[in-house]
Scaffold this motif. Structure first.
Motif, PDB file in Angstrom:
ATOM      1  N   GLY A 144      60.532  31.398  52.328  1.00 25.35           N
ATOM      2  CA  GLY A 144      61.316  32.627  52.222  1.00 25.35           C
ATOM      3  C   GLY A 144      62.765  32.332  51.950  1.00 25.35           C
ATOM      4  O   GLY A 144      63.105  31.617  51.003  1.00 25.35           O
ATOM      5  N   ASN A 145      63.629  32.861  52.800  1.00 29.40           N
ATOM      6  CA  ASN A 145      65.069  32.694  52.610  1.00 29.40           C
ATOM      7  C   ASN A 145      65.650  31.510  53.367  1.00 29.40           C
ATOM      8  O   ASN A 145      66.875  31.356  53.450  1.00 29.40           O
ATOM      9  CB  ASN A 145      65.800  33.968  53.041  1.00 29.40           C
ATOM     10  CG  ASN A 145      65.405  35.177  52.220  1.00 29.40           C
ATOM     11  OD1 ASN A 145      64.942  35.040  51.093  1.00 29.40           O
ATOM     12  ND2 ASN A 145      65.568  36.361  52.796  1.00 29.40           N
ATOM     13  N   THR A 146      64.789  30.691  53.947  1.00 31.16           N
ATOM     14  CA  THR A 146      65.250  29.549  54.737  1.00 31.16           C
ATOM     15  C   THR A 146      64.717  28.234  54.196  1.00 31.16           C
ATOM     16  O   THR A 146      63.516  28.077  53.989  1.00 31.16           O
ATOM     17  CB  THR A 146      64.828  29.701  56.205  1.00 31.16           C
ATOM     18  OG1 THR A 146      65.412  30.891  56.757  1.00 31.16           O
ATOM     19  CG2 THR A 146      65.294  28.507  57.035  1.00 31.16           C
ATOM     20  N   ALA A 147      65.631  27.323  53.968  1.00 31.16           N
ATOM     21  CA  ALA A 147      65.273  25.965  53.567  1.00 31.16           C
ATOM     22  C   ALA A 147      65.467  25.041  54.759  1.00 31.16           C
ATOM     23  O   ALA A 147      66.224  25.358  55.688  1.00 31.16           O
ATOM     24  CB  ALA A 147      66.143  25.511  52.404  1.00 31.16           C
ATOM     25  N   SER A 148      64.784  23.908  54.722  1.00 23.41           N
ATOM     26  CA  SER A 148      64.875  22.959  55.833  1.00 23.41           C
ATOM     27  C   SER A 148      64.943  21.527  55.328  1.00 23.41           C
ATOM     28  O   SER A 148      64.318  21.188  54.320  1.00 23.41           O
ATOM     29  CB  SER A 148      63.664  23.098  56.759  1.00 23.41           C
ATOM     30  OG  SER A 148      63.596  24.385  57.335  1.00 23.41           O
ATOM     31  N   LEU A 149      65.706  20.737  56.041  1.00 23.95           N
ATOM     32  CA  LEU A 149      65.782  19.293  55.797  1.00 23.95           C
ATOM     33  C   LEU A 149      65.241  18.602  57.033  1.00 23.95           C
ATOM     34  O   LEU A 149      65.694  18.883  58.153  1.00 23.95           O
ATOM     35  CB  LEU A 149      67.229  18.865  55.563  1.00 23.95           C
ATOM     36  CG  LEU A 149      67.484  17.347  55.506  1.00 23.95           C
ATOM     37  CD1 LEU A 149      66.890  16.758  54.231  1.00 23.95           C
ATOM     38  CD2 LEU A 149      68.981  17.046  55.615  1.00 23.95           C
ATOM     39  N   THR A 150      64.277  17.731  56.851  1.00 26.73           N
ATOM     40  CA  THR A 150      63.719  16.955  57.958  1.00 26.73           C
ATOM     41  C   THR A 150      64.029  15.483  57.750  1.00 26.73           C
ATOM     42  O   THR A 150      63.835  14.956  56.648  1.00 26.73           O
ATOM     43  CB  THR A 150      62.210  17.160  58.070  1.00 26.73           C
ATOM     44  OG1 THR A 150      61.930  18.535  58.357  1.00 26.73           O
ATOM     45  CG2 THR A 150      61.627  16.298  59.196  1.00 26.73           C
ATOM     46  N   ILE A 151      64.531  14.854  58.786  1.00 26.67           N
ATOM     47  CA  ILE A 151      64.789  13.423  58.762  1.00 26.67           C
ATOM     48  C   ILE A 151      63.886  12.801  59.809  1.00 26.67           C
ATOM     49  O   ILE A 151      63.954  13.150  60.999  1.00 26.67           O
ATOM     50  CB  ILE A 151      66.260  13.095  59.074  1.00 26.67           C
ATOM     51  CG1 ILE A 151      67.188  13.893  58.159  1.00 26.67           C
ATOM     52  CG2 ILE A 151      66.513  11.591  58.911  1.00 26.67           C
ATOM     53  CD1 ILE A 151      68.667  13.738  58.496  1.00 26.67           C
ATOM     54  N   SER A 152      63.020  11.920  59.375  1.00 26.27           N
ATOM     55  CA  SER A 152      62.111  11.267  60.306  1.00 26.27           C
ATOM     56  C   SER A 152      62.591   9.846  60.583  1.00 26.27           C
ATOM     57  O   SER A 152      63.359   9.277  59.799  1.00 26.27           O
ATOM     58  CB  SER A 152      60.695  11.250  59.737  1.00 26.27           C
ATOM     59  OG  SER A 152      60.688  10.561  58.504  1.00 26.27           O
TER      60      SER A 152
END
Lengths: 109, 120
Positions: free
Chosen positions: A70-78
């Motif tokens: 939707g209107n939200t993006a996410s960055l994941t750092i593992s």
């Protein structure tokens, strides 16, 4: 157009995973798959780490991943590492202009 | 190897016009799909996008600053210029130019930035 919304800070221990959110609107993040993420260490220029929502520049670590709903993006750092401690900025390109988020400071405990 | 470098005054007075030059190498601003943008960052604050010029000379400006900004390019010199009129102390920031091989949607390569201080 307002800036994209990011949490001011997130933290995690080495080896853990963290996620940084980036909220926009149906006119920017929600409308285009042109979300990018930048990493900035103090006193340095920003560095592109994710483009077009989930693509990594050549040679960049696969510990970094991006997504959008939707209107939200996410960055994941593992697998957090000490050198990941930095500011992270999201960005959304539209046909009119480009928006940046307010930035998130990642602290590796 | 792609490089970009910003140059211009480090100090300007309020109401003056700022002129910044970005000199680049390793790509051509006449190649289809290429753009170069300007982004600034006040001390301790977030990034703010200012302007973008495309390979075909199309231009985009931040809506909030559009009346004060002009971006031009000189393809033969591998340079582009940003002018910002009526400078104010709130315009004190590090100004970056950055290369986009993807039509301005993201910036793969950045200059080192140049700090511009606005003060009487």
């Amino acid at each position: 157009q307002s800036a994209l919304t990011q949490p001011a800070s997130v933290s995690g221990s080495p080896g853990q995973s963290i996620t940084i959110s980036c909220t926009g609107t149906s006119s920017d993040v929600g409308a285009y798959n042109f979300v990018s993420w930048y990493q900035q260490h103090p006193g340095k220029a920003p560095k592109l780490i994710i483009y077009e929502v989930s693509n990594r520049p050549s040679g960049f670590s696969n510990r970094f991943s991006g997504s959008k709903s939707g209107n939200t993006a996410s960055l994941t750092i593992s697998g957090l590492q000490a050198e990941d401690e930095a500011y992270y900025y999201c960005s959304s390109y539209t046909s009119i202009s480009t928006l940046f988020g307010g930035g998130t400071k990642l602290t590796v405990l | 190897q792609i490089t970009l470098k910003e140059s211009g005054p480090t100090l300007v007075k309020p109401t003056q016009t700022l002129t910044l030059t970005c000199t680049f190498s390793g790509f051509s601003l006449s190649t289809s799909g290429v753009g170069v943008g300007w982004i600034r960052q006040p001390p301790g604050k977030a990034l703010e996008w200012l302007a973008l010029i495309y390979w075909d000379d199309d231009k985009r400006y931040s809506p909030s600053l559009k009346s004060r900004l002009t971006i031009t390019k000189d393809t033969s010199k591998n340079q582009l210029v940003l002018t910002m009129t009526n400078m104010d102390p709130v315009d004190t920031a590090t100004y970056y130019c950055a290369h986009s091989p993807k039509g301005g949607s993201c910036y793969f390569d950045w200059g080192q930035g140049t700090l511009v201080t606005v003060s009487p």
